[in-house]
Design an enzyme around this catalytic site. Sequence first.
Site, mmCIF file in Angstrom:
data_model
loop_
_atom_site.group_PDB
_atom_site.id
_atom_site.type_symbol
_atom_site.label_atom_id
_atom_site.label_comp_id
_atom_site.label_asym_id
_atom_site.label_seq_id
_atom_site.Cartn_x
_atom_site.Cartn_y
_atom_site.Cartn_z
ATOM 1 N N TRP A 1 5.432 -0.442 1.491
ATOM 2 C CA TRP A 1 4.026 -1.040 1.718
ATOM 3 C C TRP A 1 3.923 -2.666 1.229
ATOM 4 O O TRP A 1 3.320 -3.292 1.483
ATOM 5 C CB TRP A 1 2.899 -0.225 0.729
ATOM 6 C CG TRP A 1 2.618 0.965 1.236
ATOM 7 C CD1 TRP A 1 3.213 2.382 1.018
ATOM 8 C CD2 TRP A 1 2.167 1.040 2.735
ATOM 9 N NE1 TRP A 1 2.916 3.232 2.182
ATOM 10 C CE2 TRP A 1 2.251 2.499 2.933
ATOM 11 C CE3 TRP A 1 1.604 0.400 3.668
ATOM 12 C CZ2 TRP A 1 1.883 3.236 4.231
ATOM 13 C CZ3 TRP A 1 1.380 0.953 4.919
ATOM 14 C CH2 TRP A 1 1.223 2.190 5.085
ATOM 15 N N ASP B 1 -2.154 -3.975 -5.047
ATOM 16 C CA ASP B 1 -2.634 -2.869 -3.856
ATOM 17 C C ASP B 1 -2.317 -1.543 -5.071
ATOM 18 O O ASP B 1 -1.371 -0.949 -5.223
ATOM 19 C CB ASP B 1 -1.537 -2.720 -2.707
ATOM 20 C CG ASP B 1 -1.925 -1.591 -1.991
ATOM 21 O OD1 ASP B 1 -2.797 -0.976 -2.125
ATOM 22 O OD2 ASP B 1 -1.005 -1.778 -0.908
ATOM 23 N N LYS C 1 -6.329 8.651 -0.668
ATOM 24 C CA LYS C 1 -5.392 9.438 -1.221
ATOM 25 C C LYS C 1 -5.954 9.785 -2.666
ATOM 26 O O LYS C 1 -5.685 11.021 -2.758
ATOM 27 C CB LYS C 1 -4.219 8.278 -1.651
ATOM 28 C CG LYS C 1 -3.423 7.788 -0.308
ATOM 29 C CD LYS C 1 -2.483 6.795 -0.675
ATOM 30 C CE LYS C 1 -1.776 6.200 0.535
ATOM 31 N NZ LYS C 1 -1.258 7.027 1.685
#
Length: 361
Positions: free
Chosen positions: A100, A173, A197
């Site tokens: 990511w 993030d 999530k």
Amino acid sequence: MIYNFSAGPAILPKEVLEQARDEMLDWHGSGMSVMEMSHRGKEFMAIAEQTEHDLRELAQIPSNYKVLFLQGGASSQFAMVPMNLLQGKKKSDYINTGQWSSKAIEEASKYCTVNVAASSSDRNFTYIPSQDQWQLDPEAAYIHYTSNETIGGVEFHWTPQIDPNRNIPLVVDMSSDILSRPVNVSQFGLIYAGAQKNLGPAGLTIVIVLEDLLGKSLANTPTLFDYHIHAKNDSMYNTPPTYAMYITGLVLQWLKQKGGLEGIEAINIAKANLLYDFLDNTEYYHCPVAKSDRSRMNVPFTLHDSASDDAFLKQAKLNGLIQLKGHRSVGGMRASIYNAMPLEGVEKLVAFMKEFADHHA
């Protein structure tokens, strides 16, 4: 009982799903489902206001930060961050700790020169580079990192410290570990996270941004990619992901009932310790991540013989343990144990893993 270890979209609290079920056709006597409401109507405005209030309370968000409820997933933020935060500068700092982070770097490179200040690629992204290894660019507009790498299972258990003499925002993030523990929001210029999530269903992205950073986007920034536009319109410039916001609001109320972020952190530590302690005391399974940087949210592991992977997954499913297959780029297994995963689910997983190892070692 089925325990869902999916990395995302992921498990939601049973109590939240039950409440959503009960309110599906008629929210609080309105005669409407939340999915049918006008986003500007008094009913949904009440939901949105309560959701923001609860998020601010749980995360202790200072009043000089804006909370934005956006669409596009966290991946949209890979572009929105440089568009909004470069503010006349042409460089940025990124810490690369996995897939990511790498995607964020690739996207930001379209708008500026990215300095990869530190990377753990030399050991296949199985650790977090200590801050004394970082080579920051003094001309960078901001510093970006990913607090938890969902695929590789590495997590920052510390917040980077920024030189107080540098007026540079720290951007993170937090898609896969937001609200899993307390953090000091005032240490960040911007926090962003996809909801699917730890917050709610897919379709919602949360952005928490310091007001001073707004209003200085690139000249060619699309309207819907400008944080300032969303902030001025209280996230209602266009239709926001209303049902995802509603479910997230229920999750926030559930978290408050669990003792807030301090309470859920204690539960998350207990779950992670149970699983990692088992992995560290068996020769049949192996966790590749450095002990100091292991994620509490995503636990990757391999079997002694990968030829047994299919049998493991099949038998796990028969035992009510699903979505344990590792990401295709990594292989092996991965147990995602987000806030909503009860301790009982991890206990059942460990018991199954022990039994499987006893029969296949």
